[in-house]
Design an enzyme around this catalytic site. Sequence first.
Site, PDB file in Angstrom:
ATOM      1  N   ASP A   1       0.728  -1.098   0.073  1.00 33.34           N
ATOM      2  CA  ASP A   1       0.148   0.057   0.011  1.00 33.34           C
ATOM      3  C   ASP A   1       0.835   1.316   0.003  1.00 33.34           C
ATOM      4  OD1 ASP A   1      -0.030  -0.712   3.137  1.00 33.34           O
ATOM      5  OD2 ASP A   1      -1.765  -1.604   2.347  1.00 33.34           O
TER       6      ASP A   1
ATOM      7  N   LYS B   1      -4.157   2.573  -0.247  1.00 33.64           N
ATOM      8  CA  LYS B   1      -5.229   3.214   0.327  1.00 33.64           C
ATOM      9  C   LYS B   1      -4.736   4.587   0.628  1.00 33.64           C
ATOM     10  CE  LYS B   1      -7.017  -0.928   2.708  1.00 33.64           C
ATOM     11  NZ  LYS B   1      -6.893  -1.460   4.074  1.00 33.64           N
TER      12      LYS B   1
ATOM     13  N   MET C   1      -4.921   8.344  12.089  1.00 35.65           N
ATOM     14  CA  MET C   1      -6.072   8.647  11.355  1.00 35.65           C
ATOM     15  C   MET C   1      -6.902   9.759  11.783  1.00 35.65           C
ATOM     16  SD  MET C   1      -6.932   5.027  10.031  1.00 35.65           S
ATOM     17  CE  MET C   1      -6.864   3.992  11.525  1.00 35.65           C
TER      18      MET C   1
HETATM   19  N1  SAH Z   1      -0.247  -0.052  10.506  1.00 37.84           N
HETATM   20  C1  SAH Z   1       0.023   1.405  10.608  1.00 37.84           C
HETATM   21  C2  SAH Z   1      -1.172   2.461  10.676  1.00 37.84           C
HETATM   22  C3  SAH Z   1      -2.186   2.240   9.695  1.00 37.84           C
HETATM   23  S1  SAH Z   1      -3.413   3.400   9.697  1.00 37.84           S
HETATM   24  C4  SAH Z   1       1.067   1.563  11.798  1.00 37.84           C
HETATM   25  O1  SAH Z   1       1.517   0.519  12.419  1.00 37.84           O
HETATM   26  O2  SAH Z   1       1.809   2.539  11.577  1.00 37.84           O
HETATM   27  C5  SAH Z   1      -3.012   4.851   9.080  1.00 37.84           C
HETATM   28  C6  SAH Z   1      -2.342   5.918  10.082  1.00 37.84           C
HETATM   29  O3  SAH Z   1      -1.138   5.551  10.508  1.00 37.84           O
HETATM   30  C7  SAH Z   1      -2.162   7.274   9.492  1.00 37.84           C
HETATM   31  O4  SAH Z   1      -3.590   7.831   9.098  1.00 37.84           O
HETATM   32  C8  SAH Z   1      -1.463   7.839  10.587  1.00 37.84           C
HETATM   33  O5  SAH Z   1      -2.370   8.240  11.783  1.00 37.84           O
HETATM   34  C9  SAH Z   1      -0.794   6.914  10.973  1.00 37.84           C
HETATM   35  N2  SAH Z   1       0.795   6.882  10.360  1.00 37.84           N
HETATM   36  C10 SAH Z   1       1.359   5.920   9.524  1.00 37.84           C
HETATM   37  N3  SAH Z   1       2.338   6.251   9.096  1.00 37.84           N
HETATM   38  C11 SAH Z   1       2.824   7.457   9.464  1.00 37.84           C
HETATM   39  C12 SAH Z   1       3.755   8.297   9.277  1.00 37.84           C
HETATM   40  N4  SAH Z   1       4.679   8.293   8.703  1.00 37.84           N
HETATM   41  N5  SAH Z   1       3.602   9.692  10.021  1.00 37.84           N
HETATM   42  C13 SAH Z   1       2.608  10.032  10.684  1.00 37.84           C
HETATM   43  N6  SAH Z   1       1.435   9.185  11.108  1.00 37.84           N
HETATM   44  C14 SAH Z   1       1.468   7.781  10.135  1.00 37.84           C
END
Ligand code: SAH
Length: 735
Positions: free
Chosen positions: A279, A301, A415
Site C-alpha cells: 500500500d 489506500k 487517522m
Molecule cells: N499500521 C500502521 C497504521 C495504519 S493506519 C502503523 O502501524 O503505523 C494509518 C495511520 O497511521 C495514518 O492515518 C497515520 O495516523 C498513521 N501513520 C502511518 N504512518 C505514518 C507516518 N509516517 N507519519 C505519521 N503518521 C503515520
Amino acid sequence: MHEIGDKGVFVKEIEQELLEKRVDIGVHSMKDMPPKPAEGLMFTKAWEREDPRDVLILREEQSFSDLPGGAVIGTGSRRREVQLKKLRPDIKVVNIRGNIDTRIRKMNEEGLDGIVLAAAGLHRLGMQDRIACYLEAGEMISAPAQGVLALEIRKGEKELLQMLDALGDDETANAVEAERGFLQEIDGDCHVPVGAVCERNKDGVFSLKAMFGDEEGRRQAYAFVSGSEPRELAKRAAVIIRRQMAGMVSLVGAGPGDPGLITVKGLHAIQEADCIVYDRLASPDLLAEAKLGCEKIYVGKESHHHTLPQEEINRLLVRKSMQYEKTVRLKGGDAYVFGRGGEECLFLRECGVPFEVIPGITSAVAGPAYAGIPITHRGKSLGFHVVTAHDKNDALADIDFHALANGTETCVFLMGLSKTGEIAERLMDEGMSPQTDAAVISCATTPSQKTCISDLMHISEDARRAGLVSPALIVVGEVVSLRDELNFFEQRPLFGKKYLIPKIGEQPTMLRGLLLAQGAGVDEIQVGQIMQMQTDFADGVLDADWLVFTSKNGVESFFEAFLKRGGDLRSLAGVKIAAIGAKTAQFLQQCGLRADLTPDEFHSSALADCLRAQLTGGEKVVYLRAKNADDHLRRNLEDVCRFTEIAVYENQPIKPDLASFCPIENYDGVLFTCASSAGRLLETLGDAWEKAKAVYSIGPRTTAYLKKHGVKEVCQAECATYEGLVDAVVTSETL
Ligand code: SAH
C-alpha cells in the site's frame, strides 16, 4: 482454444452480437466459458447435460492399458495432459489443436497412437463408434461443466429467460453450480489445468471431484468432497486444493516510512518474494529490494479513496498464493495496528492458504520517537493509548474520552488529522487541562517529517496553520515536553533540505544514502545506463605492465568479460593495478585483486601524476574504460608509456524523465559526480537550469565542465569522494 478463462474468438464474437442485439441467444459449450459471464449478459438454467466424460480415440484397435510404453497421445488441454501422465507416466503427450475432424486426421497423418476428446462432442456428431474407451471421473476429471450447453442471453430479458429456464434440468444445474463454483473459487487463469465433475448418487448426495495444477505442470492437487449443497462443495474442494497447493503469504510490517525501520526478517521476506502486494505507506526503497521478476501490485489506500476494496485485496492474496510460492503483503507500520491485517489473515485461513505475520515498527511509537517524544517516561507517563480517530463511516470513533482524559497515559491518535479539533474538544470536555502538551507529527520518520507542538487548546489551529498533511499522528500528554531535549531527527544538518542527483543506472546511489543520513530528502533522476561491451581483450591485458581502473563499473565489466572468456586471475600475477580512488580499490579487492596504486586525491589528474611517477618508460599501460570516456589520461600518459585503451562498458545516455521531478528551483541543490551526467541534465533542463539554487561538483573535471557550459557558481568538494561532496553540502548549508 484453452478449456477455461481464455475466451475463444467465437465466444467473444457471439457475445458482441448479443450485446448489440443482433442475436438473442448465444449458444456455447459451457466448458469454454470464463468463470463469470460478460458484463450485461447471463446464462440461463442449464439444460440436461451430455456425457461429461473424456474419451480416448486410438489409431489401432486396442485398449488404453494395452498401449505400449512410449505411445504418443495428442491433446490440446493441460488438464488432460497432466492427468494422462498421472495415469500412464510411460506414455508421451503431445500438443494437438483443431476441431474433431482435424484432430483425427492429424492423429492418422502424424502417426499418433491416440487422442483425447470430450465424449459429448463425439456423441453430438454421431461419432460414438470411434471411441476406444471412456475415461471415468476416477481416472480423468473433466473440465468444469463439460458436456453442458451454455445458453447466454442479455440480462433483463425476463420472458426469454422464463422460456429457456422452463427447459432447464435440476440435476445439470446443480452439477454446473458445483463445478463452475469450484472454477470461480479457485480463480485460476486459463493457463492452469482445472477440472471438476459433480454427480449425485442414489441417496441424493452430491459428490464433487476436482483437480488443479500449476502452470508448469509440476504439481497437481485433487479434492473429493460430498454433501448436499453444490456451492458449499465447491468451496470445500477449493480449500482442500489450496491446502496442498497454495504458497505462503507473509504479512510484513514495512515500518513507519524510514526504510531502515524494517525488521531483518521482514527484509528477507521482501528479498525472497515472488510477488509483493503493497500500500501507499510502504517505502519505495523497500520495493527496490525485491528480486528481479518479482510482481509488484499496488493496492494503496489513501484516506477517502480506496484503490481496491478490502474484499478484493483479500481475494487477490488468495489468487497470488496459488500462483507463487512466496507472496508478501507489505503494510505500513505494523500489519495489526489499524492495518486490517487480522481480516486478511482470517480470510487466508478460511481459504486454506498458509500465512505468517512479520511484525513491523508501528508509526504510533516510532513517529513520536523521531519527533523527540518518548511514548512513556518515568514520572510523566505510565503507559500509552493508541487509538484510531475514525470509525467505519468516517465519523469520530466511539472512543472512551473520559478514560483518556482522566488517566496519566500518553494518548496517540491515528487517522485523526482532520478531527484534531474534535478530539481536543472532547478531551477538554472530559476534564483534561487545555494546557496539556500536544503535538501533531506528519510524515514521521521520512525526510518530509513535520512536527507541530502546542497545547490541547491550540493544537488544531496551529497544526492547520503549519500546513501539516496526512499521514499524521496526534500525541497528547506530558511526554511531548521532552522534545526540546530529545529531538535528534529534525536536528540533523540537512533536515528539511532536498537535493537532486542525476544518476547512471537504476539502483539508488551511495551518494543518496549519505545525504539521507544527514537528514536530507533526495530525488534521483536517471540520465544513463551501463552496458557492458562485448570485447575480447584477453591478450591485450595478459602482457600489460599496468591495468588502470577509474570506476566500479570498469572493474565490474572487466571481470564479467574476463571471467566469461575463461580468464584466470593467476594470469594477472605480474600485472600492476592502478585505481582512481578508494571505492574502486575496494571493489577490486572484493574481486580478489589488490590495487598497487591509489592517488591521495581521487581524480584523473592525480591518477596520471601518480602513475607517471612510477613509470620508467616503455611499459604497457592498459586503461579499462568507458566507451565514451574522455582522453584526459591518454593525453597525460602517452608520452611515457605504451598507452592502450580498452572500452569495457558504455555509459549510454537515457533521456531524463523530468516530468516526475518538481521544478529545479524546489531543490536546495543539484549534485554532480561526473561530467557526463552534468552534460545530460544541463541539456534537458535548458534555460530552466539558471533557477537551480545551488550546484555541487565532486571534483575539478566536473567543475570545469559545468563552468564551460555556463554554470557560474559551482561549489566543489574538497575531497573528490561522495563523502567529500556531502561535506561540501553540509558546510555550505550550515555556514
Ligand atoms: N499500521 C500502521 C497504521 C495504519 S493506519 C502503523 O502501524 O503505523 C494509518 C495511520 O497511521 C495514518 O492515518 C497515520 O495516523 C498513521 N501513520 C502511518 N504512518 C505514518 C507516518 N509516517 N507519519 C505519521 N503518521 C503515520
